[in-house]
Design an enzyme around this catalytic site. Sequence first.
Site, PDB file in Angstrom:
ATOM      1  N   ASP A   7      -9.361  -7.219  -2.312  1.00  0.00           N
ATOM      2  CA  ASP A   7      -9.015  -6.485  -1.097  1.00  0.00           C
ATOM      3  C   ASP A   7     -10.044  -5.380  -0.902  1.00  0.00           C
ATOM      4  O   ASP A   7     -10.582  -4.830  -1.880  1.00  0.00           O
ATOM      5  CB  ASP A   7      -7.614  -5.870  -1.172  1.00  0.00           C
ATOM      6  CG  ASP A   7      -7.171  -5.329   0.175  1.00  0.00           C
ATOM      7  OD1 ASP A   7      -6.676  -6.127   0.996  1.00  0.00           O
ATOM      8  OD2 ASP A   7      -7.343  -4.119   0.430  1.00  0.00           O
ATOM      9  N   GLU A   9     -11.173  -1.879   1.814  1.00  0.00           N
ATOM     10  CA  GLU A   9     -10.924  -0.984   2.940  1.00  0.00           C
ATOM     11  C   GLU A   9     -12.266  -0.752   3.623  1.00  0.00           C
ATOM     12  O   GLU A   9     -13.318  -0.779   2.974  1.00  0.00           O
ATOM     13  CB  GLU A   9     -10.312   0.339   2.482  1.00  0.00           C
ATOM     14  CG  GLU A   9      -8.976   0.204   1.772  1.00  0.00           C
ATOM     15  CD  GLU A   9      -7.913  -0.491   2.605  1.00  0.00           C
ATOM     16  OE1 GLU A   9      -7.947  -0.361   3.847  1.00  0.00           O
ATOM     17  OE2 GLU A   9      -7.055  -1.179   2.023  1.00  0.00           O
ATOM     18  N   HIS A 145      -2.663  -0.144   2.381  1.00  0.00           N
ATOM     19  CA  HIS A 145      -3.959   0.201   2.962  1.00  0.00           C
ATOM     20  C   HIS A 145      -4.842   0.978   1.987  1.00  0.00           C
ATOM     21  O   HIS A 145      -5.735   1.717   2.412  1.00  0.00           O
ATOM     22  CB  HIS A 145      -3.820   0.969   4.287  1.00  0.00           C
ATOM     23  CG  HIS A 145      -3.215   0.142   5.376  1.00  0.00           C
ATOM     24  ND1 HIS A 145      -3.746  -1.073   5.784  1.00  0.00           N
ATOM     25  CD2 HIS A 145      -2.119   0.347   6.154  1.00  0.00           C
ATOM     26  CE1 HIS A 145      -2.990  -1.567   6.747  1.00  0.00           C
ATOM     27  NE2 HIS A 145      -1.997  -0.738   6.984  1.00  0.00           N
ATOM     28  N   ASP A 150      -3.232  -3.042  -2.421  1.00  0.00           N
ATOM     29  CA  ASP A 150      -3.120  -4.285  -1.661  1.00  0.00           C
ATOM     30  C   ASP A 150      -3.608  -5.492  -2.463  1.00  0.00           C
ATOM     31  O   ASP A 150      -3.044  -6.591  -2.350  1.00  0.00           O
ATOM     32  CB  ASP A 150      -3.909  -4.178  -0.351  1.00  0.00           C
ATOM     33  CG  ASP A 150      -3.227  -3.269   0.665  1.00  0.00           C
ATOM     34  OD1 ASP A 150      -2.108  -2.819   0.376  1.00  0.00           O
ATOM     35  OD2 ASP A 150      -3.818  -3.008   1.730  1.00  0.00           O
TER      36      ASP A 150
END
Length: 440
Positions: A7, A9, A145, A150
């Site tokens: 994952d 961001e 987030h 995540d």
Amino acid sequence: MTYAIIDIETTGGSFKTGRITEIAVYLHSGAKLIDSYTTLVNPEVPIPPFVVKLTGITDKMVSVAPTFSEIAKEVQTFTAGAVFVAHNANFDYNFIREEYRRLGMEFRRKRLCTVQMSRRAFPGLPSYSLDKITHELGIKLNGHHRADVDALATLKLFEKILEVQSLKTLFEDYVGLPDLTGVRSPFITHEILRSIPDECGVYRFLDTDDNLIFVKRSDNMLTSICERLANPEVDTVRRIRSDLHRIEFTETGSALLAQLVEADLVLENKPHYNRGKFSIKTDYGIYLQSLRGKETLMLLKRKTNEKALIYFSTFYEGLDFLKFKAKEWQLNVSQFQSGSRQVPGIVIGQDMEPSEYNSFELLNGHYYIEDEGRNIEEKSLILVEHGLPIGFGYYDFDHAPSSFLSEDLQHHFGPYPELEMIIRKFIEKKRFERIIRLDN
């Protein structure tokens, strides 16, 4: 087989303009967790306020973090040989691949998407977003987030999927090749399928008479073909398998190119199995009309025998555009009678030159759109004239794009308004690398 559950961001939603601010990777054997890696990443650009509010990651936090170039080799080594697993995998994969492209490096992994896997493993759920499905399955998600949170939630979701679907079946369904029993064509074999790259492009199904019966763009052509040919118990799949004689494909590298090629082929050939599935609509257009001796731009239902200056999917999309241009030109949007209906329009100012109202920014210009190539050593070029793509080709870094000639085009597009809309939406969203003007 090893699985890298990942994952990230980012600073925004587009991998063309956004940068990674955090990455987390969990290595899994299919039976247990092997290792993990997580770090903030300095994106080298400011993080927008709405992203800071969403993720909690600030410019100050990433100011002392490594840049992606400083962790690239480590991430490459850590995930080597592993299947790339993520929730909405193409989002994470495209961002990471683009970061490597900026460094002149390739990043290619087989992919599994836990959204797709969840739909099959847990059918009928109201939502398959990460926060909703983890809640449905009793998986804790504290700090949504953030990449580490995540990625760990995605790992637990992956393990839940494995509880209801064997690893062998999972791999064969999403990465492996389909059972070809019942496919009679000698040109459809596992050897042929293995020759198709699992990269961005357009593939075409043809029948015994070489008629195009189906065309589809995909970020992962081989995976998409295998999914298309799987499940012969489904009526449409069974009929496609029965009619299929040969597969052709075009690797484009560029998602914009793939969409243009797909639309061009569908509009020109009207393949049998694409009927009713082409979603680009050009129902409205702005037409230049002469009313009482005054030039007027009017928003009308599309006229098949007359070319509009610009096309729109809906009436309200066209109306918003008219209002925007009226404000720019300091004019008013008025109502005019057209048949039995009132339609909006703008009476052009007497002091305006035709070039001012007959050209909307880049729409009627002459330019190349430069975008991704099929590998890191090349770029694609799409030639556009008067808002319509003419064709495309590729150049490598040893030659300047200015030396690219129209004779070098590898594909020529038909004069379809739908292609203009595809170009316009990509330009509006800045989902390309750059524009090279040719009419200065």
